[in-house]
Design a protein around this motif. Structure first.
Motif, PDB file in Angstrom:
ATOM      1  N   THR A   1      -0.812   4.641  -0.091  1.00  0.00           N
ATOM      2  CA  THR A   1      -1.560   5.807   0.368  1.00  0.00           C
ATOM      3  C   THR A   1      -2.474   5.409   1.509  1.00  0.00           C
ATOM      4  OG1 THR A   1      -3.342   5.411  -1.233  1.00  0.00           O
ATOM      5  CG2 THR A   1      -1.538   6.850  -1.942  1.00  0.00           C
ATOM      6  N   GLY A   2      -2.970   6.417   2.201  1.00  0.00           N
ATOM      7  CA  GLY A   2      -3.906   6.175   3.283  1.00  0.00           C
ATOM      8  C   GLY A   2      -3.228   6.006   4.622  1.00  0.00           C
TER       9      GLY A   2
ATOM     10  N   ARG B   1      -6.919   0.484   0.536  1.00  0.00           N
ATOM     11  CA  ARG B   1      -6.878   1.953   0.530  1.00  0.00           C
ATOM     12  C   ARG B   1      -6.097   2.498   1.730  1.00  0.00           C
ATOM     13  NH1 ARG B   1     -13.086   3.468  -0.052  1.00  0.00           N
ATOM     14  NH2 ARG B   1     -13.273   1.632   1.313  1.00  0.00           N
ATOM     15  N   CYS B   2      -5.286   1.652   2.331  1.00  0.00           N
ATOM     16  CA  CYS B   2      -4.434   2.081   3.438  1.00  0.00           C
ATOM     17  C   CYS B   2      -3.049   1.486   3.231  1.00  0.00           C
ATOM     18  CB  CYS B   2      -5.019   1.647   4.787  1.00  0.00           C
ATOM     19  SG  CYS B   2      -5.134  -0.140   5.013  1.00  0.00           S
TER      20      CYS B   2
ATOM     21  N   GLY C   1       0.826  -1.203   0.000  1.00  0.00           N
ATOM     22  CA  GLY C   1       0.000   0.000   0.000  1.00  0.00           C
ATOM     23  C   GLY C   1       0.856   1.247   0.000  1.00  0.00           C
TER      24      GLY C   1
ATOM     25  N   VAL D   1      -9.544   3.825   5.903  1.00  0.00           N
ATOM     26  CA  VAL D   1      -9.263   4.813   4.839  1.00  0.00           C
ATOM     27  C   VAL D   1      -8.991   6.182   5.449  1.00  0.00           C
ATOM     28  CG1 VAL D   1     -10.623   3.592   3.133  1.00  0.00           C
ATOM     29  CG2 VAL D   1     -11.728   5.297   4.558  1.00  0.00           C
TER      30      VAL D   1
ATOM     31  N   ARG E   1      -9.394  -3.570  -2.966  1.00  0.00           N
ATOM     32  CA  ARG E   1      -9.990  -2.740  -1.906  1.00  0.00           C
ATOM     33  C   ARG E   1      -8.963  -2.137  -0.963  1.00  0.00           C
ATOM     34  NH1 ARG E   1     -13.949  -6.224   1.263  1.00  0.00           N
ATOM     35  NH2 ARG E   1     -12.417  -7.864   0.870  1.00  0.00           N
TER      36      ARG E   1
END
Length: 349
Positions: free
Chosen positions: A55-56, A110-111, A53, A349, A108
């Motif tokens: 972002t987030g 988003r972190c 990951g 998120v 899915r």
């Protein structure tokens, strides 16, 4: 060829990883995480670390990959996977890895996730967690410990280990001088009485100061007699290890005491967004969510007070099987926990 979730855990269980001997397991885990395309490495404490990951918010999934001694033949029987660490706590850490992979493959994520397979949780050092505590500042954290797929653990009691050693001049067994083991027993009884005083009016085990006699040995050489013991104390909230150590020392007479592994109890509120994410995810998969407070100690006690972020412990398995010769994990529960955790992570998120 990549392994499915059951093959992954079964292979991990076949790798011995006693506390302080986690190197082969860490190498296996980092190799598998690299196969997923994650950035993975073994850190300075021997932890297996995987990152994914970009972002987030940062979410740390902190489990442990060391086990207590005891060889349990790894096998699948009646829908359960047997092996040392199946419940405590390779199973929960495998759940972390598989849930993160599922989240990624379903688009899915988003972190930012950091997965840490920590070393030496089963020893008083908690080496892996102490090292990780200084490396990260997460927005939230999930500890990998068995809670059952429908339950979430919010708190653990504190701990203090007491190592007792007494030496005295040898004396005839018919004489007036108490033998070294008798002196130790008198100390143990005083400590039990003190704990009973603290526990007066406290009905819940989580609120009680609980002593356990873990080891006793004695002997002599004709000139000197000795007795040694190891005592574990499980601490409720409000009992600080240093203050307790001072009182225990006052009961010990001429014996020498050494204290180890002191950490206070820790409890996280059930009203955090992270706890709410688990409630929603468990219900979505047909479960009835509930919260637990454990009488043992976990790496939550190490990182919780430092990170001061929403934190819970979660993982498949019946904690009553921890450290037992019958340790096993229901594979249907394992698969359910993976899906629940993936849904929880999707909400970060």
């Amino acid at each position: 060829m990549q392994m499915n979730a059951v093959e992954f855990l079964e292979t991990l269980l076949r790798i011995p990883s006693l506390s302080g001997q986690e190197g082969e397991a860490a190498a296996f885990l980092t190799a598998r995480m690299r196969e997923f395309g994650w950035y993975a490495f073994v850190d300075a404490a021997g932890n297996a670390v995987g990152q994914l990951g970009t972002t987030g918010p940062l979410v740390v999934l902190l489990g442990h990959i060391d086990t207590v001694p005891g060889m349990i033949p790894v096998r699948i029987q009646d829908g359960c996977l047997y092996g040392r660490g199946a419940v405590d706590a390779k199973g929960p850490f495998a759940t972390f890895v598989q849930a993160a992979r599922h989240l990624e493959l379903t688009g899915r994520l988003r972190c930012r996730l950091v997965l840490i397979g920590a070393t030496e949780e089963e020893s008083a050092s908690s080496r892996g967690a102490h090292y990780a505590r200084e490396q990260y500042a997460p927005a939230s954290c999930i500890i990998g410990e068995p809670s059952g797929w429908e339950r979430v653990t919010l708190g653990y009691k504190g701990r203090l280990l007491v190592h007792y050693h007494l030496e005295q001049d040898a004396a005839h067994s018919a004489g007036e001088q108490p033998a070294a083991p008798e002196v130790m027993v008198a100390f143990w009884r005083e400590l039990e009485a003190y704990c009973a005083t603290v526990n007066a009016g406290r009905d819940r085990l989580f609120e009680q100061l609980l002593p356990s006699l873990r080891h006793v040995a004695s002997g002599g050489d004709g000139m000197t007699d000795w007795c040694e013991a190891t005592i574990g104390l499980r601490l409720p909230e409000g009992v600080e290890p240093d203050a307790l150590a001072g009182h225990v020392a006052s009961l010990a007479g001429s014996a020498k005491l050494r204290f180890e592994g002191g950490c206070p109890a820790f409890r996280s509120p059930r009203t955090t967004p992270l706890a709410g994410s688990f409630v929603r995810a468990i219900r979505q998969h047909g479960g009835k969510p509930g919260f637990l407070h454990k009488t043992g100690t976990a790496d939550m006690n190490v990182v919780g007070p430092a990170w001061r972020c929403p934190i819970v412990a979660y993982g498949p398995g019946d904690s009553r099987l921890d450290h037992t010769p019958d340790e096993h994990l229901d594979l249907e529960e394992y698969q359910r926990a993976i899906l629940v955790l993936a849904d929880v992570l999707a909400q970060q998120v």
